[in-house]
Design an enzyme around this catalytic site. Structure first.
Site, short mmCIF file in Angstrom:
data_model
loop_
_atom_site.label_atom_id
_atom_site.label_comp_id
_atom_site.label_asym_id
_atom_site.label_seq_id
_atom_site.Cartn_x
_atom_site.Cartn_y
_atom_site.Cartn_z
N TYR A 278 -43.42 32.47 46.96
CA TYR A 278 -43.07 32.92 45.68
C TYR A 278 -42.40 32.54 44.44
O TYR A 278 -40.75 31.46 44.25
CB TYR A 278 -42.51 34.96 46.09
CG TYR A 278 -41.59 35.01 44.89
CD1 TYR A 278 -42.60 35.17 42.96
CD2 TYR A 278 -40.84 35.44 43.91
CE1 TYR A 278 -42.55 35.57 42.03
CE2 TYR A 278 -40.29 35.84 42.96
CZ TYR A 278 -40.73 36.02 41.81
OH TYR A 278 -41.04 36.39 41.05
N LYS B 297 -43.17 46.78 42.85
CA LYS B 297 -44.44 46.93 43.73
C LYS B 297 -44.90 47.84 44.63
O LYS B 297 -46.12 48.76 43.58
CB LYS B 297 -44.64 45.52 44.85
CG LYS B 297 -43.66 44.36 43.80
CD LYS B 297 -44.32 43.49 42.72
CE LYS B 297 -43.42 42.49 42.39
NZ LYS B 297 -43.74 41.27 41.47
#
Lengths: 490, 490
Positions: B211, B334
């Site tokens: 990420y 998320k």
């Protein structure tokens, strides 16, 4: 290259060969002895990394190979030995309640206010739902609050904050929303500023007595040092340029790099308001030394005396100063009594600081539902005006009552004009005029009188016997109870 | 004291006087020459501190004495050159809207989900007000939300978080609220963990691709380095112990101290789910090296494949491991699609980490109104079950649609089982098989196809041509639009 003096001797034929060898040899061997002295003792075998042998790999219940945290986290993990935090923890174990626990410890250690909770309660009851759920289209749209938004705060919120700050400062100064970064409270605001203005090991000058929380706010992660500039009761603990000059020079002699001056105005814990002249002098001093000025103004609207509050922003706007060194901290925890909302501001005239702080907001941004509430709250001018009038009047009244109660016990307070506390001279109650005596009194206040007041030691005050007493979360009927309890120690 | 070898010569009568003098002298003079070489050139006169003369003091409009920010803030203040952030910024200038701006840039760069906004909208409409305003006494009491509360999160919230995490992990592991610290999002959770587990200059091993935000999350303030452990498409980018071993040894040779391994599971950006065996191997490796394991599990419930998600906590609870090295990051951004609420968790088995992190929450605590909403939301088991079922089903459907669309263009994706994105192999569209070729394609996607997808370079992938495409904020009708746009580049 001034150090290679001995070799010059060689070149100049003055027997420098001997000196030129002797000096390096001495330095070399002394360095080795010094390093040996500083070398840590051989590690405890329990701290050696595990080997890959199965016997070690799967051993349990002992401490072999127990993994360690970083050396910087260890001091953070330990309980604090500051009386400020000790007092706050002690209150949690037995908090006073005027109905359910009348024998509990009364909290005078935490600067929070319930003075205008009736007004806030009414506003929230009427507006909270709409403020979170409002949208341009009229109907509630979850995407307005659930999705990612710029970490540094919506423009709407910065505009509302700027207007609010200008309003509480009597409209004498206007704030530009583009110089503003919204933070999750005053605490991260000061930390982020410290990170941006000083490198690890650099220092800020800070007049004493100062807010005990600055130690954690600044030292925990940024590694910036605080150099106390001692102020005295004879000046009502107001900082002077000569004291700043002296501290600056001493720091420089010790090899510390001073990056800025940090102070709160109104002062925390004394409550005095810095005059325009003093602010001017501080900024002039900072300009001479080419260092930053950080003005913590979170009590700007919590003023009750006759003295006018002046923001450092107003002084910075004077023609003569390079504004880029001026940085202001503000938050809604004190003046608007909503610390639970975690909302603060960095206001900086330095573009690099604003840009860096915006990026660092990824670590401390205000949640979107709370932003929505704040936009509505700060933009509700009628409510804000009503709140401000009530807030100032009620602080003034409570201050008078509290100080009067102490006066009747023969206990004086420093002259103050702002803040949610007063700075109380309890030196007459000390058994010895020393830090030890002060801490004994702190303990007696906690255990005998069952009152948590913050001793001056926690605020780095050099005169023993001073205590910070926060009075804005007290009901009127609590004040005689407190005075009765203190009387036991007189 | 092995270094003082020359003096031993003296003692042993082997002519050591000469050697014992020569070596220190050489070292001494070489050191001086070295230091001279490294010394910065004389400062630019524009950077000298101002003198106190009035002419300097009051000069304006030039850069004399302009105060500087810290050296650590400067790189933070600068715009990022990562294509990840460049792409996000570009979308802001011209965002696609299926009604008002059909020619705008479509966002595939941000991992957020709108898939279950209908459910969230309903829940918030029905419960938001009550959840903030509820109190034990029944009536709304402003002090419940306005006052200071423990920074690290109320016990009620930690209990609710622990239950929720256990629930999304199929009840196979239970979480102890006392090991938990609530943070203002996943981003500060990883930063605080990095601070606690590694000192400045220490490193974490991190499998690639990873990420892109980890760079900022970790490097901006903590000074911890990230050492890539390169994974390849041939293993579907799954990390192996031999790759970890190699990276660890190379780091050690270079003098880096490795403090831990950081990875996300399900992997971000690939979307693969680590098997129980892989997790076991990683933990065993960490135990052998006596380092920490940080498992970022923020996509734990965003799984859609047949592969079972296993938490590192579950593996840690196996009898054989010392759990104290295991630390888990979780957040609601998320799985629950509410990044705007800024709510995350550090779950650690190490007491020192929990204690230090609690104290550090003064910088990043969740506001009390949002805590109240979250307590209600996470405790509403019926809603959570309904949400989880819908969320997983809808991700699965959207994933199928998106991958199918790409397949029809002849563009394959990595095998994945979780996350809000897929990892797309666009190498067939590259004009040259290199980082340069990939960045050209990134630019073409942005300007020609008007799509922001994150190139592998931003994720430190060593194979060119891979792109992360987030699909969970897309409507079904957006997918053909995207495919048509990509087709232009085929």
């Amino acid at each position: 290259m001034r150090l290679i003096v001995p070799l010059r001797g060689v070149i100049q034929g003055r027997g420098g060969l001997f000196v030129g060898s002797l000096i390096p040899c001495c330095l070399f061997y002394f360095l080795q002895l010094y390093l040996k002295g500083r070398r840590p003792p051989p590690s405890d075998p329990t701290e050696l990394p595990r080997t890959s042998s199965r016997s070690n790999l799967f051993s349990r219940g002992n401490s072999i190979g127990r993994v360690r945290v970083s050396s910087r986290a260890l001091p953070v993990a330990k309980p604090s030995d500051s009386p400020y935090y000790i007092g706050l923890e002690r209150v949690k174990t037995d908090p006073y309640d005027r109905i359910t626990n009348t024998d509990g410890i009364i909290q005078l250690g935490l600067a929070e206010s319930t003075l205008c909770f009736d007004l806030l309660q009414r506003w929230m009851s009427e507006n909270l739902m709409d403020s979170i759920m409002q949208s341009d289209a009229g109907e509630f749209d979850i995407s307005n609050i659930a999705m990612y938004k710029p970490f540094e705060g919506l423009l709407e919120l910065r505009v509302a904050f700027a207007d609010f700050m200008s309003r509480i400062m009597g409209g004498k100064v206007s704030f530009d929303p583009s110089n503003m970064v919204i933070t999750a409270g005053g605490t991260p605001a000061i930390e982020v500023l410290a990170f941006c203005l000083a490198d690890h090991g650099n220092a800020f000058l800070i007049p004493t007595p100062y807010y005990p929380g600055f130690e954690r706010d600044i030292k925990f992660r940024t590694g910036v040092e605080l150099i106390p500039v001692h102020c005295r009761s004879s000046d009502n603990f107001t900082v002077t340029v000569s004291a700043l000059e002296q501290a600056f020079n001493q720091a420089r002699k010790r090899g510390s790099k001073v990056s800025g001056i940090l102070f709160s105005n109104p002062s925390n814990p004394v409550g005095n308001i810095l005059s325009r002249e003093t602010l001017h002098d501080i900024l002039k001093f900072a300009q001479e030394k080419n260092i930053h000025v950080i003005s913590d103004e979170i009590f700007a609207d919590s003023v009750y005396g006759d003295k006018e509050f002046v923001s450092m922003a107003e002084v910075a706007y004077s023609e003569e100063f390079d504004k880029s060194r001026v940085h202001i901290i503000y938050a809604l925890s004190k003046d608007l009594s909503i610390p639970g909302f975690r909302a603060g501001v960095i206001y900086s005239f330095h573009e690099d600081v604003v840009n860096a702080a915006k990026k660092l907001m990824r670590f401390t941004s205000v949640s979107v539902p709370v932003r929505r509430i704040l936009i509505s709250l700060l933009s509700d001018v009628r409510f804000i005006e009503e709140y401000m009038t009530a807030h100032r009047q009620r602080i003034r009244d409570k201050h008078i009552r509290f100080v009067e109660g102490l006066k009747q016990l023969g206990i004086p307070c420093a002259v103050s004009g702002g803040g949610l506390y007063c700075w109380v001279d309890m030196s007459s109650l000390l058994t010895s005029y020393s830090e030890k005596g002060e801490l004994e009194l702190f303990e007696k206040l906690l255990t005998v009188a069952k009152i948590n007041a913050t001793p001056g030691t926690a605020c780095y005050c050099i005169e023993p016997g001073w205590f910070r007493c926060c009075f804005t979360a007290l009901a009127d009927e609590d004040i005689p109870v407190i005075m009765d309890r203190i009387r036991q120690l007189c």
